[in-house]
Each structure stands twice: as structure tokens, then as C-alpha cells.
Design a protein around this motif. Structure first.
Motif, PDB file in Angstrom:
ATOM      1  N   GLY A 212      37.519  73.121  44.137  1.00 25.34           N
ATOM      2  CA  GLY A 212      37.488  71.812  44.775  1.00 25.34           C
ATOM      3  C   GLY A 212      36.529  71.726  45.946  1.00 25.34           C
ATOM      4  O   GLY A 212      35.948  72.720  46.389  1.00 25.34           O
ATOM      5  N   GLY A 213      36.380  70.507  46.457  1.00 28.27           N
ATOM      6  CA  GLY A 213      35.510  70.250  47.587  1.00 28.27           C
ATOM      7  C   GLY A 213      36.288  69.913  48.839  1.00 28.27           C
ATOM      8  O   GLY A 213      37.519  69.784  48.825  1.00 28.27           O
ATOM      9  N   SER A 214      35.561  69.725  49.921  1.00 25.65           N
ATOM     10  CA  SER A 214      36.182  69.552  51.234  1.00 25.65           C
ATOM     11  C   SER A 214      36.973  68.262  51.386  1.00 25.65           C
ATOM     12  O   SER A 214      37.751  68.127  52.332  1.00 25.65           O
ATOM     13  CB  SER A 214      35.099  69.623  52.328  1.00 25.65           C
ATOM     14  OG  SER A 214      34.433  70.865  52.282  1.00 25.65           O
ATOM     15  N   GLY A 215      36.772  67.314  50.481  1.00 26.68           N
ATOM     16  CA  GLY A 215      37.519  66.064  50.580  1.00 26.68           C
ATOM     17  C   GLY A 215      38.735  65.999  49.687  1.00 26.68           C
ATOM     18  O   GLY A 215      39.461  65.001  49.678  1.00 26.68           O
ATOM     19  N   ASP A 216      38.993  67.082  48.929  1.00 26.25           N
ATOM     20  CA  ASP A 216      40.115  67.092  47.984  1.00 26.25           C
ATOM     21  C   ASP A 216      41.387  67.592  48.659  1.00 26.25           C
ATOM     22  O   ASP A 216      41.373  68.628  49.333  1.00 26.25           O
ATOM     23  CB  ASP A 216      39.805  68.011  46.798  1.00 26.25           C
ATOM     24  CG  ASP A 216      38.537  67.609  46.056  1.00 26.25           C
ATOM     25  OD1 ASP A 216      38.165  66.425  46.156  1.00 26.25           O
ATOM     26  OD2 ASP A 216      37.949  68.480  45.391  1.00 26.25           O
ATOM     27  N   ASP A 217      42.499  66.892  48.419  1.00 27.83           N
ATOM     28  CA  ASP A 217      43.777  67.342  48.967  1.00 27.83           C
ATOM     29  C   ASP A 217      44.130  68.742  48.479  1.00 27.83           C
ATOM     30  O   ASP A 217      44.669  69.559  49.230  1.00 27.83           O
ATOM     31  CB  ASP A 217      44.892  66.374  48.578  1.00 27.83           C
ATOM     32  CG  ASP A 217      45.008  65.207  49.546  1.00 27.83           C
ATOM     33  OD1 ASP A 217      44.201  65.142  50.496  1.00 27.83           O
ATOM     34  OD2 ASP A 217      45.902  64.356  49.353  1.00 27.83           O
ATOM     35  N   GLY A 218      43.835  69.016  47.198  1.00 29.42           N
ATOM     36  CA  GLY A 218      44.158  70.331  46.661  1.00 29.42           C
ATOM     37  C   GLY A 218      43.427  71.437  47.392  1.00 29.42           C
ATOM     38  O   GLY A 218      44.025  72.463  47.754  1.00 29.42           O
ATOM     39  N   PHE A 219      42.130  71.245  47.626  1.00 23.46           N
ATOM     40  CA  PHE A 219      41.362  72.266  48.334  1.00 23.46           C
ATOM     41  C   PHE A 219      41.802  72.363  49.787  1.00 23.46           C
ATOM     42  O   PHE A 219      41.952  73.467  50.327  1.00 23.46           O
ATOM     43  CB  PHE A 219      39.864  71.965  48.267  1.00 23.46           C
ATOM     44  CG  PHE A 219      39.031  72.959  49.033  1.00 23.46           C
ATOM     45  CD1 PHE A 219      38.761  74.207  48.496  1.00 23.46           C
ATOM     46  CD2 PHE A 219      38.559  72.667  50.300  1.00 23.46           C
ATOM     47  CE1 PHE A 219      38.021  75.148  49.203  1.00 23.46           C
ATOM     48  CE2 PHE A 219      37.815  73.594  51.013  1.00 23.46           C
ATOM     49  CZ  PHE A 219      37.544  74.840  50.467  1.00 23.46           C
ATOM     50  N   LEU A 220      42.014  71.228  50.452  1.00 24.05           N
ATOM     51  CA  LEU A 220      42.429  71.257  51.857  1.00 24.05           C
ATOM     52  C   LEU A 220      43.792  71.928  52.019  1.00 24.05           C
ATOM     53  O   LEU A 220      44.044  72.607  53.021  1.00 24.05           O
ATOM     54  CB  LEU A 220      42.467  69.837  52.421  1.00 24.05           C
ATOM     55  CG  LEU A 220      41.109  69.154  52.601  1.00 24.05           C
ATOM     56  CD1 LEU A 220      41.302  67.713  53.090  1.00 24.05           C
ATOM     57  CD2 LEU A 220      40.220  69.926  53.568  1.00 24.05           C
ATOM     58  N   THR A 221      44.662  71.759  51.028  1.00 28.93           N
ATOM     59  CA  THR A 221      45.966  72.426  51.079  1.00 28.93           C
ATOM     60  C   THR A 221      45.790  73.937  50.981  1.00 28.93           C
ATOM     61  O   THR A 221      46.400  74.703  51.749  1.00 28.93           O
ATOM     62  CB  THR A 221      46.870  71.928  49.943  1.00 28.93           C
ATOM     63  OG1 THR A 221      47.105  70.528  50.102  1.00 28.93           O
ATOM     64  CG2 THR A 221      48.210  72.657  49.951  1.00 28.93           C
ATOM     65  N   VAL A 222      44.955  74.388  50.036  1.00 32.14           N
ATOM     66  CA  VAL A 222      44.710  75.823  49.878  1.00 32.14           C
ATOM     67  C   VAL A 222      44.057  76.396  51.133  1.00 32.14           C
ATOM     68  O   VAL A 222      44.420  77.493  51.592  1.00 32.14           O
ATOM     69  CB  VAL A 222      43.842  76.083  48.630  1.00 32.14           C
ATOM     70  CG1 VAL A 222      43.322  77.523  48.617  1.00 32.14           C
ATOM     71  CG2 VAL A 222      44.639  75.811  47.372  1.00 32.14           C
ATOM     72  N   LEU A 223      43.100  75.668  51.718  1.00 31.72           N
ATOM     73  CA  LEU A 223      42.466  76.136  52.945  1.00 31.72           C
ATOM     74  C   LEU A 223      43.487  76.221  54.075  1.00 31.72           C
ATOM     75  O   LEU A 223      43.526  77.217  54.816  1.00 31.72           O
ATOM     76  CB  LEU A 223      41.318  75.210  53.342  1.00 31.72           C
ATOM     77  CG  LEU A 223      40.624  75.512  54.670  1.00 31.72           C
ATOM     78  CD1 LEU A 223      40.057  76.928  54.690  1.00 31.72           C
ATOM     79  CD2 LEU A 223      39.521  74.489  54.940  1.00 31.72           C
ATOM     80  N   SER A 224      44.313  75.194  54.214  1.00 26.80           N
ATOM     81  CA  SER A 224      45.354  75.212  55.255  1.00 26.80           C
ATOM     82  C   SER A 224      46.285  76.395  55.073  1.00 26.80           C
ATOM     83  O   SER A 224      46.596  77.129  56.025  1.00 26.80           O
ATOM     84  CB  SER A 224      46.164  73.909  55.215  1.00 26.80           C
ATOM     85  OG  SER A 224      45.356  72.779  55.443  1.00 26.80           O
TER      86      SER A 224
END
Length: 353
Positions: A212-224
Motif C-alpha cells: 500500500g501507499g501512504s494514503g491507505d488506511d491499511g498501510f497507515l495501520t501497519v506502519l502505526s
């Protein structure tokens, strides 16, 4: 035979989702962190003012404290201002500097600390460390792990994209840091905590391999989640080893040698990690790391953060001096300036191909 277990220091609440900020008061009450609502809330004077306006009606018993910066003096001043009150907990609402100041201040006055991150710039949102500027440049101060952590993905998405990019670099650098820890274990017998190492490495791998990219909830959740696990990994180990190796030594060297020109922490450690993987001879891993960093808009070459090749070589040469006693690939190879220059030229050619 008795079953042996251990307690892992970690937040009692980790809430990562869109709209999490609106549930702050309920979370604090439900978890008995602050049933009375008497809170000391640290915010910045910028974005924090807007969030204060949004949250103040739901936190009528809170006292708000504006934090001027991210220096040790700011944190001590914050603690002095808070200690005369009768608060249940300290809430750090903001980015890395605010949260680090709030963690330090809470530790100083003996109160639990709640981390409410408004950006994902680094793993300090849940770590047992406060990074604060001091007269010598910048210092790391041990503090308790936050008792609760809230990350509102709507707020994260509204923050400048550079903060997400910085967090990506910090999370991915765990892979290199754990490799350094394992190297120190093999060569010097340094004790390694397998659970801590596993958590830190998997946090980095999850971010590295997410499509995913930086604007995706899925990616932001994994990063968090990756940044949270990095912080907990440090708590388990009792030090920063699982998330700090040659990558961070190089970043610290840049901060010290070029304080007015340094890039973000995550940009520097991401570049440092990709280069350190190259030094280990793990060229495939280095190339993958560089490709992923580049895909997310992070630098992978010194010139991309404003430094010449010679300046970067100087930073790599100086890097071991930033953490005396820490053994990484830099101390292991003990390269001369000429050897570092040649290695960086090889790395630059490989990631530019």
C-alpha cells in the motif's frame, strides 16, 4: 516443572483507527487511567491548538500546557508547571517532540503518560526513551512506556506527508538494527533478547513488504503498529538495541556534524540502513530496501538529502563515535575513509541501476 513467564511492559490500550481521537475521554475513564478527568495535557502551539479546540469540550477537567520545543529545558519546565496540580495522568498530544517532552515530564513527576500521536514520524510514540535537545546536541533519556496510545488515522492523514515518510524510514531501519545486534552477539557474545529482536524485525518487515501507499488506511495501520512494536521491543530489551544500529549511528553523526542541514530522522536512518545492508554484503536486501524507500518518496542517496559524497563518507567515518560501546557493522569492518568512499560508490551505483 514450573512454567516460567515474564511481564512485558506495554500500554494497556493501543487504539489505532479513524476517529480514535474522539474516544480519548472514554478510553481514559474505562481503563481507570483518569476516572476523574483531571488531566495535564501537553500540546504544541501550532497544530495542537486546533486539536485542543476539538477536544476541550470532552475533557472539561483538563489543564492544557503549551510546549515550546523539544529540548530538555522544555521538558523540565513542563514538569515544573505540572507538579503543582493534582492530576491523574499526563497526555502528550502531538508529534514526536511533544510526546518526548510529555514522557519525560510525566516520569519526572511520577504520573502515567498517555501518548496521542498526531503524526508517525518515529517510534518514540511508544518507546521507553525521550529524545531531547541539550547543550551537547541531543540526548536519550530513559522513561516509562506510555500507559496508553491512541492514533487517529484521520489526523495522521491530514498531517504533512513528510511525517509518514519519516516513520517509514524509522520502521524499516529495524531490519538493519537487528542484524547489527545479531552481529554483536556472534562476534562479542552480546546478549540478545529473541522476543525483542523478533518484534522489531517483524515490525520493519511488515512495513517493507506492504504494497500500500501512504494514503491507505491499511498501510497507515501497519506502519502505526510497526512503530508501536518497535517501542515495545525496546521496552522488552531495556535499551534501544532492537531499533538502533549503524543506521542510527550514521544519523546521529549527520546531526552532530551538520546540525543546520540535517534531514528528518527517518530519512537519515532509512538511507543509513540501506547502506549498512550493502556493507554487510546483503546486496539483494539493500536493493529491496532502497526500492521501497524510493517508492514512498524517501531518499536513498546522500545527494538526495543535500550532502555530497565526501560529506556522507565523513558522517559514516564519524558514526561509531556517536555510540561508544555499541558494536555494529561499522565497528566490525572498521573501514578507512577511502574504503568507505569506495563502498558508497558501489552502493550508489547499485541502487541507481
Amino acid at each position: 516443572m514450573p512454567v516460567l513467564t515474564r511481564l512485558i511492559p506495554s500500554p494497556v490500550v493501543v487504539d489505532i483507527r479513524p476517529g480514535a481521537l474522539d474516544e480519548l475521554a472514554a478510553v481514559l475513564a474505562d481503563e481507570r487511567i483518569s476516572h476523574s478527568g483531571r488531566l495535564a495535557v501537553a500540546v504544541s502551539g501550532g497544530s495542537g491548538a486546533k486539536l485542543r479546540e476539538r477536544l476541550a469540550p470532552s475533557l472539561p477537567g483538563a489543564t492544557w500546557f503549551e510546549v515550546g520545543g523539544g529540548a530538555i529545558d522544555d521538558a523540565v519546565r513542563l514538569a515544573d508547571e505540572m507538579k503543582s496540580g493534582h492530576y491523574d495522568a499526563v497526555v502528550g498530544l502531538g508529534g514526536g517532540k511533544i510526546i518526548d517532552c510529555a514522557k519525560f515530564a510525566a516520569a519526572r513527576i511520577g504520573l502515567p503518560m498517555v501518548s496521542v500521536a498526531t503524526n508517525l514520524s518515529h517510534d518514540g510514540i511508544c518507546s521507553p526513551v525521550s529524545i531531547l535537545d541539550n547543550d551537547a546536541g541531543r540526548g536519550s533519556y530513559g522513561v516509562p512506556t506510555p500507559v496508553a496510545l491512541l492514533i487517529d488515522l484521520d489526523v495522521i492523514r491530514d498531517a504533512p506527508i513528510r511525517f509518514v515518510r519519516s516513520g517509514i524510514g524509522d520502521a524499516v531501519s529495524n531490519i538493519s538494527a537487528v542484524a547489527d545486534w545479531e552481529l554483536a552477539h556472534r562476534v562479542n557474545g552480546e546478549k540478545i533478547d529473541g522476543l525483542s529482536a523478533a518484534m522489531a524485525r517483524q515490525a520493519g518487515e511488515a512495513v517493507l513488504r506492504h504494497p500500500g501507499g501512504s494514503g491507505d488506511d491499511g498501510f497507515l495501520t501497519v506502519l502505526s503498529e510497526g512503530l508501536v512494536m518497535s517501542g515495545i521491543a525496546m521496552s522488552i530489551a531495556g535499551h534501544s538495541r532492537p531499533s538502533s544500529g549503524a543506521c542510527h549511528e550514521i544519523s546521529h553523526a549527520i546531526d552532530l556534524l551538520y546540525p543546520q542541514r540535517a534531514a528528518s530522522h527517518g530519512e537519515q536512518v532509512g538511507l543509513g540502513a540501506a547502506f549498512a545492508m550493502h556493507l554487510r554484503g546483503e546486496h539483494e536486501s539493500s536493493g529491496l530496501m532502497a526500492d521501497v524507500l524510493r517508492r514512498h518518496g524517501l531518499p536513498v542517496l546522500a545527494q538526495e538529502i543535500g550532502f555530497s559524497d565526501d560529506e556522507f563518507v565523513r558522517a559514516v567515518e564519524f558514526a561509531p563515535e556517536t555510540r561508544p560501546g555499541r558494536y555494529t557493522i561499522l565497528e566490525h569492518l572498521d573501514l578507512s575513509p577511502t574504503q568507505i568512499k569506495d563502498a558508497y560508490a558501489d552502493y550508489a551505483a547499485a541502487v541507481s541501476a
